[in-house]
Design a protein around this motif. Structure first.
Motif, PDB file in Angstrom:
ATOM      1  N   GLU A  64       2.887 -51.794 -15.802  1.00 58.97           N
ATOM      2  CA  GLU A  64       1.612 -52.450 -15.500  1.00 58.97           C
ATOM      3  C   GLU A  64       1.354 -53.646 -16.411  1.00 58.97           C
ATOM      4  O   GLU A  64       0.284 -53.792 -17.010  1.00 58.97           O
ATOM      5  N   VAL A  65       2.357 -54.489 -16.506  1.00 56.00           N
ATOM      6  CA  VAL A  65       2.296 -55.655 -17.393  1.00 56.00           C
ATOM      7  C   VAL A  65       1.133 -56.571 -17.024  1.00 56.00           C
ATOM      8  O   VAL A  65       0.450 -57.101 -17.917  1.00 56.00           O
ATOM      9  N   VAL A  66       0.869 -56.742 -15.739  1.00 56.43           N
ATOM     10  CA  VAL A  66      -0.243 -57.608 -15.325  1.00 56.43           C
ATOM     11  C   VAL A  66      -1.542 -57.086 -15.927  1.00 56.43           C
ATOM     12  O   VAL A  66      -2.344 -57.852 -16.480  1.00 56.43           O
ATOM     13  N   GLY A  70      -4.080 -58.548 -19.344  1.00 57.68           N
ATOM     14  CA  GLY A  70      -5.417 -59.017 -18.990  1.00 57.68           C
ATOM     15  C   GLY A  70      -5.532 -59.772 -17.684  1.00 57.68           C
ATOM     16  O   GLY A  70      -6.439 -60.584 -17.527  1.00 57.68           O
ATOM     17  N   TYR A  71      -4.640 -59.492 -16.764  1.00 58.14           N
ATOM     18  CA  TYR A  71      -4.673 -60.137 -15.439  1.00 58.14           C
ATOM     19  C   TYR A  71      -4.695 -61.663 -15.540  1.00 58.14           C
ATOM     20  O   TYR A  71      -5.354 -62.342 -14.750  1.00 58.14           O
ATOM     21  N   GLU A  76       0.062 -62.891 -13.344  1.00 61.02           N
ATOM     22  CA  GLU A  76      -0.091 -62.523 -11.932  1.00 61.02           C
ATOM     23  C   GLU A  76       0.758 -63.428 -11.047  1.00 61.02           C
ATOM     24  O   GLU A  76       1.397 -62.960 -10.095  1.00 61.02           O
ATOM     25  N   ASN A  77       0.778 -64.709 -11.355  1.00 62.37           N
ATOM     26  CA  ASN A  77       1.592 -65.657 -10.600  1.00 62.37           C
ATOM     27  C   ASN A  77       3.081 -65.332 -10.750  1.00 62.37           C
ATOM     28  O   ASN A  77       3.830 -65.348  -9.766  1.00 62.37           O
ATOM     29  N   ASP A  83       8.286 -60.943  -7.302  1.00 65.10           N
ATOM     30  CA  ASP A  83       8.347 -60.016  -6.174  1.00 65.10           C
ATOM     31  C   ASP A  83       8.920 -60.707  -4.939  1.00 65.10           C
ATOM     32  O   ASP A  83       9.760 -60.135  -4.231  1.00 65.10           O
ATOM     33  N   LEU A  84       8.500 -61.944  -4.691  1.00 66.96           N
ATOM     34  CA  LEU A  84       9.047 -62.700  -3.564  1.00 66.96           C
ATOM     35  C   LEU A  84      10.545 -62.946  -3.725  1.00 66.96           C
ATOM     36  O   LEU A  84      11.310 -62.867  -2.754  1.00 66.96           O
ATOM     37  N   ALA A  85      10.964 -63.224  -4.954  1.00 71.32           N
ATOM     38  CA  ALA A  85      12.381 -63.477  -5.210  1.00 71.32           C
ATOM     39  C   ALA A  85      13.221 -62.223  -4.981  1.00 71.32           C
ATOM     40  O   ALA A  85      14.273 -62.276  -4.327  1.00 71.32           O
TER      41      ALA A  85
END
Length: 103
Positions: A64-66, A70-71, A76-77, A83-85
């Motif tokens: 849960e690194v995001v 601290g979001y 987040e980006n 995730d897309l990669a």
């Protein structure tokens, strides 16, 4: 099977890229080259994020690194791009296998 008529100017370009090959083979090779290019880009993105965070995407999500960071917009980006990669790697590998008749 779908049949497509290729304009002469396209055939000329294909012949300059793959002299002597049949148009069908030329198109298949172009598709494979494009898939390999995309795969390399996705793999590079995955490798850069592995280096940046020192873990895999699965480990990143499990930890849960995001949330722990601290979001922040950057994290987040990064998560979305990563995730897309990783999804892209899987998708392109399936497409390459299908193109080669392995799937």
């Amino acid at each position: 099977m779908l049949q497509v008529e290729l304009p002469n100017r396209l055939l000329s370009v294909l012949n300059s890229l793959e002299p002597g090959a049949a148009p069908k083979q030329q198109v298949v090779r172009l598709a494979e080259q494009e898939l390999r290019r995309r795969l390399a880009r996705y793999q590079l993105t995955d490798r850069l994020f592995r280096q940046k965070y020192g873990i895999t995407l699965d480990e990143f999500e499990a930890a849960e690194v995001v949330k722990t960071r601290g979001y922040s917009f950057e994290v987040e980006n990064d998560h979305q791009d990563w995730d897309l990669a990783v999804d892209g790697i899987h998708t392109v590998e399936l497409q390459l296998a299908s193109l080669r008749g392995e799937a």
